[in-house]
Design a protein around this motif. Structure first.
Motif, PDB file in Angstrom:
ATOM      1  N   LEU A   1       0.833  -1.196   0.000  1.00 51.85           N
ATOM      2  CA  LEU A   1       0.000   0.000   0.000  1.00 51.85           C
ATOM      3  C   LEU A   1       0.872   1.253   0.000  1.00 51.85           C
ATOM      4  CD1 LEU A   1      -2.646  -0.996   2.719  1.00 51.85           C
ATOM      5  CD2 LEU A   1      -2.916  -1.093   0.223  1.00 51.85           C
TER       6      LEU A   1
ATOM      7  N   GLU B   1       1.043  -4.496   3.556  1.00 52.72           N
ATOM      8  CA  GLU B   1       0.608  -5.357   2.451  1.00 52.72           C
ATOM      9  C   GLU B   1      -0.686  -4.868   1.814  1.00 52.72           C
ATOM     10  OE1 GLU B   1      -1.047  -9.936   1.734  1.00 52.72           O
ATOM     11  OE2 GLU B   1      -0.273  -9.339   3.700  1.00 52.72           O
ATOM     12  N   ASP B   2      -0.726  -4.915   0.493  1.00 50.57           N
ATOM     13  CA  ASP B   2      -1.974  -4.708  -0.231  1.00 50.57           C
ATOM     14  C   ASP B   2      -2.682  -6.059  -0.287  1.00 50.57           C
ATOM     15  OD1 ASP B   2      -4.063  -4.294  -1.941  1.00 50.57           O
ATOM     16  OD2 ASP B   2      -2.866  -3.463  -3.576  1.00 50.57           O
ATOM     17  N   LYS B   3      -3.622  -6.258   0.600  1.00 45.12           N
ATOM     18  CA  LYS B   3      -4.266  -7.558   0.743  1.00 45.12           C
ATOM     19  C   LYS B   3      -5.266  -7.850  -0.371  1.00 45.12           C
ATOM     20  CE  LYS B   3      -3.484  -7.821   5.701  1.00 45.12           C
ATOM     21  NZ  LYS B   3      -4.050  -8.021   7.055  1.00 45.12           N
ATOM     22  N   THR B   4      -5.515  -6.871  -1.231  1.00 43.16           N
ATOM     23  CA  THR B   4      -6.404  -7.110  -2.366  1.00 43.16           C
ATOM     24  C   THR B   4      -5.636  -7.615  -3.588  1.00 43.16           C
ATOM     25  OG1 THR B   4      -6.222  -4.855  -3.272  1.00 43.16           O
ATOM     26  CG2 THR B   4      -7.870  -5.230  -1.552  1.00 43.16           C
ATOM     27  N   ALA B   5      -4.314  -7.531  -3.561  1.00 39.84           N
ATOM     28  CA  ALA B   5      -3.496  -7.915  -4.711  1.00 39.84           C
ATOM     29  C   ALA B   5      -3.429  -9.437  -4.838  1.00 39.84           C
ATOM     30  CB  ALA B   5      -2.086  -7.350  -4.577  1.00 39.84           C
ATOM     31  N   GLN B   6      -3.741  -9.939  -6.022  1.00 46.26           N
ATOM     32  CA  GLN B   6      -3.765 -11.379  -6.254  1.00 46.26           C
ATOM     33  C   GLN B   6      -2.392 -12.017  -6.045  1.00 46.26           C
ATOM     34  OE1 GLN B   6      -6.645 -12.909  -6.773  1.00 46.26           O
ATOM     35  NE2 GLN B   6      -5.664 -14.941  -6.774  1.00 46.26           N
TER      36      GLN B   6
ATOM     37  N   ASN C   1      -0.235 -11.473  -3.899  1.00 53.56           N
ATOM     38  CA  ASN C   1       0.068 -11.727  -2.488  1.00 53.56           C
ATOM     39  C   ASN C   1      -0.640 -12.955  -1.934  1.00 53.56           C
ATOM     40  OD1 ASN C   1       1.810  -9.576  -2.310  1.00 53.56           O
ATOM     41  ND2 ASN C   1       0.246  -8.149  -1.572  1.00 53.56           N
ATOM     42  N   LYS C   2      -1.480 -13.553  -2.744  1.00 53.57           N
ATOM     43  CA  LYS C   2      -2.146 -14.772  -2.308  1.00 53.57           C
ATOM     44  C   LYS C   2      -1.308 -16.015  -2.626  1.00 53.57           C
ATOM     45  CE  LYS C   2      -6.679 -12.624  -3.082  1.00 53.57           C
ATOM     46  NZ  LYS C   2      -6.770 -12.136  -1.698  1.00 53.57           N
TER      47      LYS C   2
END
Length: 223
Positions: free
Chosen positions: A18, A199-204, A206-207
């Motif tokens: 972020l 962390e940008d937790k919406t970013a794919q 990061n999954k």
């Protein structure tokens, strides 16, 4: 409070952050606590350079030019991997690369898109803080291990404090540039960088989570 087990199991290389600043006092706290890492003879053989604010922007601008002028990079201080890496390790590398590109929606044979993804390393993947690690040239393998323990501590304490990291050997591709930018003495080896931020937790991307071998593959119990 995050437990050690939770921090270890949730730690991973984050590749999308972020646009949110990290308080300087928090950075200092994390590094101060991390310096309790063990080292033989208490040598504490590590150096850390923290890049934020205006210096962060200057570095990204510099790297944009360096990459355009010299995409192959510069002379490295060390090899990332052995030249004769056995198949079992090569296979792990390839599986990780394939999984990462899949998470980013990039075809494995799309070299241009892969290069664009690679270049994000030198933008800290959007993280507002860059940490850089170096060590004296005369230090041996033991001391390099101790530097790694410091870095591991930083990554785990980051999680405890709601932050995330990505350890980045990619910065060593431009070791000469980093020596100049950080004003490192000639007797120092520039090792790597680390992105630090939220962390940008919406970013794919990061999954994506890398796999680990089963215990039987690398542990022997000797009764």
């Amino acid at each position: 409070m995050t437990t050690v087990s939770e921090a270890i199991l949730s730690r991973r290389s984050i590749r999308a952050f972020l646009d949110k600043p990290v308080a300087p006092d928090l950075i200092k706290k994390i590094i101060t606590q991390s310096a309790r890492a063990p080292s033989g003879g208490n040598l504490q053989p590590w150096y850390v350079d923290v890049v934020t604010g205006d210096s962060h922007k200057k570095l990204l601008d510099l790297m944009d030019k360096k990459i355009a002028d010299n995409p192959a990079g510069e002379t490295r201080d060390y090899d990332f991997y052995p030249s004769d890496l056995p198949d079992k390790y090569t296979n792990r590398r390839r599986a990780t690369g394939a999984g990462l590109y899949e998470a980013m929606g990039i075809a494995y044979d799309d070299k241009l898109a892969r290069w664009d993804a690679m270049k994000l390393n030198w933008e800290f993947f959007g993280a507002p803080v860059g940490l850089f690690f170096s060590i004296d040239k005369f230090m041996g393998k033991n001391q390099w291990c101790h530097l790694g323990m410091l870095m591991q501590n930083i990554s785990l304490l980051a999680i405890e404090n709601g932050l995330a990291t990505c350890m980045q050997e990619a910065w060593a591709v431009y070791s000469e540039t980093m020596h100049d930018f950080l004003n490192l003495p000639d007797e120092r080896v520039f090792y790597c960088g680390m992105a630090l931020g939220y962390e940008d937790k919406t970013a794919q991307v990061n999954k994506f989570i890398t796999e680990r071998e089963k215990l039987v593959k690398f542990v022997s119990f000797i009764d």
